[in-house]
Design a protein around this motif. Structure first.
Motif, short mmCIF file in Angstrom:
data_model
loop_
_atom_site.label_atom_id
_atom_site.label_comp_id
_atom_site.label_asym_id
_atom_site.label_seq_id
_atom_site.Cartn_x
_atom_site.Cartn_y
_atom_site.Cartn_z
N VAL A 1 0.82 -1.22 0.00
CA VAL A 1 0.00 0.00 0.00
C VAL A 1 0.86 1.27 0.00
O VAL A 1 0.55 2.23 -0.71
N PHE A 2 1.93 1.28 0.77
CA PHE A 2 2.70 2.51 0.97
C PHE A 2 4.03 2.57 0.20
O PHE A 2 4.81 3.49 0.40
N LYS A 3 4.27 1.61 -0.68
CA LYS A 3 5.53 1.58 -1.41
C LYS A 3 5.78 2.88 -2.16
O LYS A 3 6.85 3.49 -2.06
N GLY A 4 4.81 3.33 -2.90
CA GLY A 4 4.96 4.56 -3.67
C GLY A 4 5.18 5.78 -2.79
O GLY A 4 6.01 6.64 -3.11
N LEU A 5 4.46 5.86 -1.70
CA LEU A 5 4.62 6.99 -0.79
C LEU A 5 6.01 7.00 -0.17
O LEU A 5 6.66 8.06 -0.10
N LEU A 6 6.49 5.84 0.25
CA LEU A 6 7.83 5.77 0.83
C LEU A 6 8.89 6.19 -0.19
O LEU A 6 9.80 6.95 0.14
N GLU A 7 8.77 5.69 -1.40
CA GLU A 7 9.74 6.06 -2.44
C GLU A 7 9.71 7.55 -2.72
O GLU A 7 10.76 8.17 -2.92
N SER A 8 8.53 8.14 -2.72
CA SER A 8 8.43 9.58 -2.99
C SER A 8 9.05 10.41 -1.87
O SER A 8 9.42 11.56 -2.09
N ARG A 9 9.18 9.83 -0.68
CA ARG A 9 9.78 10.53 0.46
C ARG A 9 11.27 10.22 0.62
O ARG A 9 11.88 10.60 1.61
N GLY A 10 11.84 9.45 -0.32
CA GLY A 10 13.26 9.13 -0.26
C GLY A 10 13.59 7.96 0.65
O GLY A 10 14.73 7.79 1.08
N ILE A 11 12.59 7.15 0.95
CA ILE A 11 12.77 6.00 1.85
C ILE A 11 12.71 4.73 1.02
O ILE A 11 11.78 4.53 0.24
N ASP A 12 13.70 3.86 1.18
CA ASP A 12 13.72 2.58 0.46
C ASP A 12 12.68 1.65 1.09
O ASP A 12 12.83 1.23 2.24
N PRO A 13 11.60 1.31 0.34
CA PRO A 13 10.54 0.50 0.93
C PRO A 13 11.00 -0.91 1.32
O PRO A 13 10.48 -1.48 2.27
N LEU A 14 11.97 -1.46 0.61
CA LEU A 14 12.45 -2.80 0.96
C LEU A 14 13.22 -2.79 2.28
O LEU A 14 13.10 -3.72 3.07
N VAL A 15 14.00 -1.76 2.53
CA VAL A 15 14.71 -1.65 3.81
C VAL A 15 13.69 -1.47 4.93
O VAL A 15 13.80 -2.10 5.99
N PHE A 16 12.69 -0.63 4.69
CA PHE A 16 11.64 -0.43 5.70
C PHE A 16 10.92 -1.75 5.99
O PHE A 16 10.70 -2.11 7.15
N TYR B 1 14.31 4.57 11.01
CA TYR B 1 14.95 4.51 9.69
C TYR B 1 14.24 5.45 8.71
O TYR B 1 14.89 6.20 7.98
N ALA B 2 12.91 5.41 8.70
CA ALA B 2 12.16 6.27 7.78
C ALA B 2 12.42 7.74 8.09
O ALA B 2 12.57 8.56 7.17
N ALA B 3 12.50 8.09 9.35
CA ALA B 3 12.76 9.49 9.72
C ALA B 3 14.15 9.93 9.28
O ALA B 3 14.33 11.05 8.80
N ILE B 4 15.13 9.03 9.43
CA ILE B 4 16.50 9.37 9.03
C ILE B 4 16.62 9.41 7.51
O ILE B 4 17.18 10.36 6.95
N ALA B 5 16.11 8.38 6.84
CA ALA B 5 16.24 8.30 5.37
C ALA B 5 15.44 9.39 4.67
O ALA B 5 15.87 9.93 3.66
N VAL C 1 3.69 13.09 14.24
CA VAL C 1 3.27 11.69 14.41
C VAL C 1 4.42 10.87 15.00
O VAL C 1 4.22 10.08 15.92
N PHE C 2 5.62 11.07 14.48
CA PHE C 2 6.79 10.33 14.95
C PHE C 2 7.03 10.56 16.43
O PHE C 2 7.16 9.61 17.22
N TRP C 3 7.08 11.79 16.86
CA TRP C 3 7.35 12.10 18.27
C TRP C 3 6.18 11.72 19.16
O TRP C 3 6.36 11.36 20.32
N THR C 4 4.96 11.78 18.64
CA THR C 4 3.80 11.33 19.40
C THR C 4 3.90 9.84 19.69
O THR C 4 3.62 9.39 20.81
N LEU C 5 4.31 9.06 18.68
CA LEU C 5 4.50 7.62 18.89
C LEU C 5 5.55 7.36 19.96
O LEU C 5 5.35 6.53 20.85
#
Length: 119
Positions: free
Chosen positions: A14-29, A78-82, A94-98
């Protein structure tokens, strides 16, 4: 465990495209999301057992709470750093709330263990 791994695969699809658009490698995630499942499940089981009657020593509760926290947050860290430069204000909120909710839950678990030990 199988349910959470299937859930991770659905999130990947579901989120592969969104992750890629944000510079995050979906396979690593996906990899990080899947390898943290066993630690998360064992840690949650230990914490639930400590709250439901079998009281563990405070250091054990703290260690298992930290294991759950790390296993829950690792893919998102990882997503926040990448995707750092791509993260907007809402993503950081959302990240800091979690993180704060997890820490609050850990503190609540420890306090419940301490109260149970005193009684």
């Amino acid at each position: 465990m199988c349910f959470l791994w299937c859930y991770d695969i659905v999130k990947y699809i579901v989120f592969k495209g969104l992750l890629e658009s944000r510079g995050i490698d979906p396979l690593v995630f996906l990899f990080l999301d899947m390898i943290t499942v066993p630690g998360f499940i064992v840690g949650c089981a230990r914490l639930v057992n400590s709250l439901s009657g079998r009281v563990m020593a405070l250091p054990k509760v703290l260690i298992w709470g930290l294991i759950v926290l790390v296993n829950t947050l690792l893919p998102y860290v990882y997503a926040a750093i990448a995707g750092g430069p791509q993260f907007d204000i809402a993503a950081w909120v959302v990240f800091w709330t979690l993180i704060l909710l997890m820490l609050a839950n850990l503190i609540r678990t420890i306090r419940a263990g301490l109260i149970a030990e005193k009684q």
